[in-house]
Design a protein around this motif. Structure first.
Motif, PDB file in Angstrom:
ATOM      1  N   GLN A   1      10.628   5.009 -18.737  1.00 51.15           N
ATOM      2  CA  GLN A   1      11.458   4.884 -17.536  1.00 51.15           C
ATOM      3  C   GLN A   1      10.959   3.773 -16.619  1.00 51.15           C
ATOM      4  O   GLN A   1      11.747   3.016 -16.059  1.00 51.15           O
ATOM      5  N   GLN A   2       9.638   3.662 -16.480  1.00 53.05           N
ATOM      6  CA  GLN A   2       9.080   2.648 -15.590  1.00 53.05           C
ATOM      7  C   GLN A   2       9.370   1.236 -16.068  1.00 53.05           C
ATOM      8  O   GLN A   2       9.636   0.334 -15.256  1.00 53.05           O
ATOM      9  N   LEU A   3       9.335   1.031 -17.396  1.00 52.60           N
ATOM     10  CA  LEU A   3       9.469  -0.321 -17.957  1.00 52.60           C
ATOM     11  C   LEU A   3      10.829  -0.567 -18.604  1.00 52.60           C
ATOM     12  O   LEU A   3      11.062  -1.648 -19.135  1.00 52.60           O
ATOM     13  N   THR A   4      11.718   0.410 -18.572  1.00 52.82           N
ATOM     14  CA  THR A   4      13.051   0.300 -19.177  1.00 52.82           C
ATOM     15  C   THR A   4      12.932  -0.102 -20.645  1.00 52.82           C
ATOM     16  O   THR A   4      13.348  -1.178 -21.075  1.00 52.82           O
ATOM     17  N   LEU A   5      12.334   0.797 -21.435  1.00 51.22           N
ATOM     18  CA  LEU A   5      12.076   0.525 -22.844  1.00 51.22           C
ATOM     19  C   LEU A   5      12.939   1.408 -23.728  1.00 51.22           C
ATOM     20  O   LEU A   5      13.522   2.394 -23.283  1.00 51.22           O
ATOM     21  N   GLN A   6      13.016   1.027 -25.001  1.00 55.36           N
ATOM     22  CA  GLN A   6      13.727   1.811 -26.004  1.00 55.36           C
ATOM     23  C   GLN A   6      12.724   2.574 -26.850  1.00 55.36           C
ATOM     24  O   GLN A   6      11.574   2.154 -27.007  1.00 55.36           O
TER      25      GLN A   6
ATOM     26  N   VAL B   1      24.816   1.469 -14.495  1.00 54.23           N
ATOM     27  CA  VAL B   1      24.945   1.388 -15.952  1.00 54.23           C
ATOM     28  C   VAL B   1      24.075   0.297 -16.567  1.00 54.23           C
ATOM     29  O   VAL B   1      23.890   0.292 -17.792  1.00 54.23           O
ATOM     30  N   CYS B   2      23.514  -0.594 -15.775  1.00 53.40           N
ATOM     31  CA  CYS B   2      22.723  -1.703 -16.329  1.00 53.40           C
ATOM     32  C   CYS B   2      21.453  -1.170 -16.988  1.00 53.40           C
ATOM     33  O   CYS B   2      20.626  -0.536 -16.323  1.00 53.40           O
ATOM     34  N   PRO B   3      21.252  -1.411 -18.277  1.00 58.50           N
ATOM     35  CA  PRO B   3      20.058  -0.896 -18.965  1.00 58.50           C
ATOM     36  C   PRO B   3      18.763  -1.535 -18.485  1.00 58.50           C
ATOM     37  O   PRO B   3      17.688  -0.994 -18.705  1.00 58.50           O
ATOM     38  N   TYR B   4      18.867  -2.699 -17.842  1.00 56.51           N
ATOM     39  CA  TYR B   4      17.667  -3.462 -17.471  1.00 56.51           C
ATOM     40  C   TYR B   4      17.378  -3.445 -15.972  1.00 56.51           C
ATOM     41  O   TYR B   4      16.480  -4.141 -15.514  1.00 56.51           O
ATOM     42  N   ASN B   5      18.159  -2.678 -15.228  1.00 56.13           N
ATOM     43  CA  ASN B   5      18.005  -2.661 -13.760  1.00 56.13           C
ATOM     44  C   ASN B   5      18.060  -4.079 -13.194  1.00 56.13           C
ATOM     45  O   ASN B   5      17.295  -4.431 -12.280  1.00 56.13           O
ATOM     46  N   ALA B   6      18.940  -4.884 -13.754  1.00 51.60           N
ATOM     47  CA  ALA B   6      19.023  -6.296 -13.369  1.00 51.60           C
ATOM     48  C   ALA B   6      20.016  -6.540 -12.234  1.00 51.60           C
ATOM     49  O   ALA B   6      20.187  -7.682 -11.812  1.00 51.60           O
TER      50      ALA B   6
ATOM     51  N   GLY C   1      22.586  -9.812 -20.912  1.00 55.53           N
ATOM     52  CA  GLY C   1      23.934 -10.190 -21.332  1.00 55.53           C
ATOM     53  C   GLY C   1      24.648  -9.195 -22.211  1.00 55.53           C
ATOM     54  O   GLY C   1      25.489  -9.585 -23.022  1.00 55.53           O
ATOM     55  N   CYS C   2      24.364  -7.913 -22.057  1.00 55.46           N
ATOM     56  CA  CYS C   2      25.033  -6.923 -22.896  1.00 55.46           C
ATOM     57  C   CYS C   2      26.504  -6.758 -22.511  1.00 55.46           C
ATOM     58  O   CYS C   2      27.341  -6.439 -23.351  1.00 55.46           O
ATOM     59  N   GLY C   3      26.815  -6.925 -21.217  1.00 57.20           N
ATOM     60  CA  GLY C   3      28.201  -6.860 -20.772  1.00 57.20           C
ATOM     61  C   GLY C   3      28.680  -5.481 -20.376  1.00 57.20           C
ATOM     62  O   GLY C   3      29.851  -5.296 -20.053  1.00 57.20           O
ATOM     63  N   THR C   4      27.779  -4.499 -20.375  1.00 57.72           N
ATOM     64  CA  THR C   4      28.181  -3.135 -20.007  1.00 57.72           C
ATOM     65  C   THR C   4      28.687  -3.077 -18.571  1.00 57.72           C
ATOM     66  O   THR C   4      29.656  -2.373 -18.268  1.00 57.72           O
ATOM     67  N   CYS C   5      28.050  -3.830 -17.688  1.00 57.66           N
ATOM     68  CA  CYS C   5      28.454  -3.834 -16.277  1.00 57.66           C
ATOM     69  C   CYS C   5      29.884  -4.340 -16.122  1.00 57.66           C
ATOM     70  O   CYS C   5      30.679  -3.796 -15.356  1.00 57.66           O
TER      71      CYS C   5
ATOM     72  N   ALA D   1      22.744   0.991 -23.705  1.00 59.54           N
ATOM     73  CA  ALA D   1      24.113   0.531 -23.438  1.00 59.54           C
ATOM     74  C   ALA D   1      25.127   1.235 -24.332  1.00 59.54           C
ATOM     75  O   ALA D   1      26.269   1.475 -23.936  1.00 59.54           O
ATOM     76  N   VAL D   2      24.702   1.606 -25.543  1.00 59.33           N
ATOM     77  CA  VAL D   2      25.617   2.236 -26.485  1.00 59.33           C
ATOM     78  C   VAL D   2      26.085   3.602 -25.979  1.00 59.33           C
ATOM     79  O   VAL D   2      27.168   4.082 -26.346  1.00 59.33           O
TER      80      VAL D   2
END
Length: 612
Positions: free
Chosen positions: A308-313, A395-400, A420-424, A528-529
């Motif tokens: 959660q802290q590092l936004t990892l998979q 919804v941004c997976p990277y907190n960007a 650049g996943c485009g989910t946003c 994102a999926v």
């Protein structure tokens, strides 16, 4: 470790825990909680005077409870820093001081009962995750008698027993009578390669660890008989097969079969194992003095916090997932974060050192450049259209994306963090976000071109750049047969597939639409999926409410290596397409057009009322 402690460019923060990580590549801000040691590490010389007078006795965690320690102690030999630590949970108390003997014995007055935890703020450019692993607890496997019989121990406990610095000073003994065993049995794959209990994956290190242990026993105590019960011996590394052959040549007996149960002789405390040798199909009983369970490895218990802290998979086995198994084996999906050692999966020392060197090189390469170059596929927010609803940030997976919903300031995209996943863009209800090179206009134009002629014969398929699109490519290069009427539209992620794209395809006469992407466990854009799944489920409900069969919108997950699955999915989708009638297509076109018109009229009316 000692070399790292002395290095002028390395700062070791022991007894420390990462509390929070903010920022992005090149600009990470890390908050670290450095816990109180209660001993001045700069002044302490580890003379052990305090150790001699401390009255508290506790199990020694380093020796896995096979020996004891005091409330003030050194965590393990050659620990860095070479200073003692006082465990306040074990101490008799300091408010008021109930004992104080350690302070009285310390000539340099290194002990400070009033020491406090400290928060440290760090600004770093890159982060290397080396969280290691933990060993499997075999207590749940009651057929092996661990915790029930004293002479059943784990491979890690055995390592401490025969270590010269361990509780027995390197002597091989049984725990019940403190005598040297005559026969030792090793049971492999305990907690590994099992779907029902334990873990389904191979822990990588157990086979060679057992082979090493059998050679150590034969070198120091050649009269001790060793039996190894195994499923398969996986001696795949350089020189590993030679060690395996040396072990067999030394007289170690390898039996292909895992014991079904273990029980103890109450008089001798010997252990009787029942196992089938699958090479001879014989069921035999084996009486041994000691059983060593070769336990597997598992991810650390606090990996959820790190994730959660590092936004990892994380992959299906619970370890962290790399950005690409071949091209970026030490990179995380989040830019500027790298993996080393068993954080990414079970591995031995050689592989861990190799990966650590690769991670250091990748981090150094990134920082030496001074600037980060990002791909030109990031998102852009139109501040005039943005209503500061905050959906994009959620919804941004990277907190960007940063947005202040209270102050109603428009969303801002940190391009260095955006992948650049485009989910946003797909989730934005106001069309305020544009994806460079994957704009709505570009994708709509592709849909129109695909369905311009003979739309009823086409399959419109959205394929993600990293998984399903390469999967389709693999099906083609492998010359797998599947219907040729599929028309693929590539997106960076299935999360980019907007509801409007699908409705547009149906409006133009598409009989069926397929949305395909990565599997949940290996999505290249973290989670994102999951938003794709939610969006499609909502759209299924909408199609049903409009009188359109939901089956005409298909959702499937295909990895880059699943060319055969892609071909199968396309054959199944073609069968569905053939079942769609011309009447259905016309009905779909009419109801979607009417629904779009209603929405447009409602929006115009709402704007007119707002102006009035």
């Amino acid at each position: 470790m000692a070399d790292a402690g002395r290095h002028p460019n390395i700062e070791l923060l022991t007894l420390s825990e990462v509390q929070r990580v903010d920022g992005y590549v090149g600009n990470f801000k890390v908050t670290v909680l450095k816990k109180a040691r209660y001993v001045d590490e700069k002044e302490c010389t580890a003379c052990a005077d305090c150790l001699e007078v401390c009255p508290v006795v506790k199990p020694d965690e380093f020796n896995l409870g096979l020996s004891t320690r005091k409330a003030i102690y050194q965590e393990f030999p050659q620990a860095v820093p070479a200073a003692f630590v006082l465990n306040m949970e074990d101490c008799l108390g300091n408010e008021p001081i109930a004992c104080g003997k350690c302070l009285e014995a310390c000539e340099k007055r290194c002990i400070d009962y009033d020491d406090q935890d400290k928060e440290i703020e760090l600004e770093v450019g890159t982060i290397i995750v080396a969280t290691g692993m933990e060993v499997y607890d075999p207590t749940e496997l009651d057929e092996f008698g661990y915790t029930q019989y004293e002479n059943v121990i784990t491979s890690l406990e055995f390592e401490r027993l025969i270590n010269s610095g361990g509780p027995t000073e390197g002597h091989l003994i049984r725990l019940t009578d403190r005598k040297q065993p005559k026969t030792v049995a090793f049971i492999q794959c305990v907690g590994s390669r099992c779907e029902k209990r334990g873990n389904p994956y191979c822990s990588n290190i157990c086979c060679m660890n057992t082979i090493k242990d059998t050679l150590l026993i034969k070198d120091h105590w050649p009269e001790v008989q060793c039996k190894v019960f195994y499923m398969d011996i996986r001696a795949f590394g350089k020189g590993f097969e030679d060690l395996y052959k040396r072990s067999m040549a030394a007289g170690v007996q390898y039996i292909r079969g895992i014991p079904g149960d273990i029980y103890e002789d109450p008089k001798t405390k010997n252990l009787i194992l029942t196992a089938e040798d699958t090479t001879t199909s014989e069921l035999k009983k084996h009486e041994v003095d000691m059983v060593i369970l070769s336990i597997g490895v598992v991810p650390p218990g606090d990996m959820d916090n790190t994730q959660q802290q590092l936004t990892l998979q994380r992959s299906a086995d619970g370890f962290f997932l790399e950005a690409h198994p071949k091209l970026k084996p030490v990179d995380a999906a989040t830019q500027g974060i790298f993996f080393a050692g068993c954080a990414e999966g079970p591995k031995d020392i050689k592989d861990s050192v190799t990966q650590a060197g690769a991670a250091a090189a990748r981090a150094n390469r990134l920082m030496r450049s001074g600037e980060v170059t990002v791909e030109a596929i990031t998102s852009m927010v139109d501040p005039e259209l943005c209503t500061s609803c905050g959906i994009c940030a959620r919804v941004c997976p990277y907190n960007a994306i940063y947005v202040d919903t209270k102050k109603k300031t428009p969303a801002v995209v940190v391009e260095a963090a955006c992948a650049g996943c485009g989910t946003c863009s797909a989730e934005c209800p106001f069309g305020a976000i544009t994806m460079r090179h994957f704009t709505d206009e570009q994708i709509m134009a592709q849909i129109e071109a695909i369905l311009a002629e003979n739309a009823q014969d086409k399959i419109v398929a959205f394929a993600c750049n990293w998984c399903s699109y390469p999967g389709a490519d693999l099906a083609g290069t492998s010359r797998l047969q599947y219907p040729p009427n599929a028309r693929l539209i590539r997106t960076m992620c299935s999360g980019r597939v907007d509801e409007r794209f699908i409705l547009k395809a149906f409006k133009l006469g598409a009989p069926i639409v397929l949305v395909s992407g990565c599997h949940f466990t290996d999505c290249h854009y973290i989670n994102a999926v999951t938003w794709t799944q939610k969006r499609i489920e909502k759209l299924w409900d909408k199609l049903e409410s409009l009188g359109i069969r939901p089956e005409r919108l298909q959702l499937d997950w295909v990895s880059a290596a699943e060319g055969q699955k892609w071909a199968r999915v396309m054959r199944e989708v073609e069968q569905l397409r053939e079942a769609v009638t011309a009447k259905e297509i016309e009905h779909t076109k009419r109801v979607i057009t009417e629904d779009m018109l209603k929405k447009r009229t409602k929006k115009v009316k709402a704007k007119a009322e707002a102006v009035a």
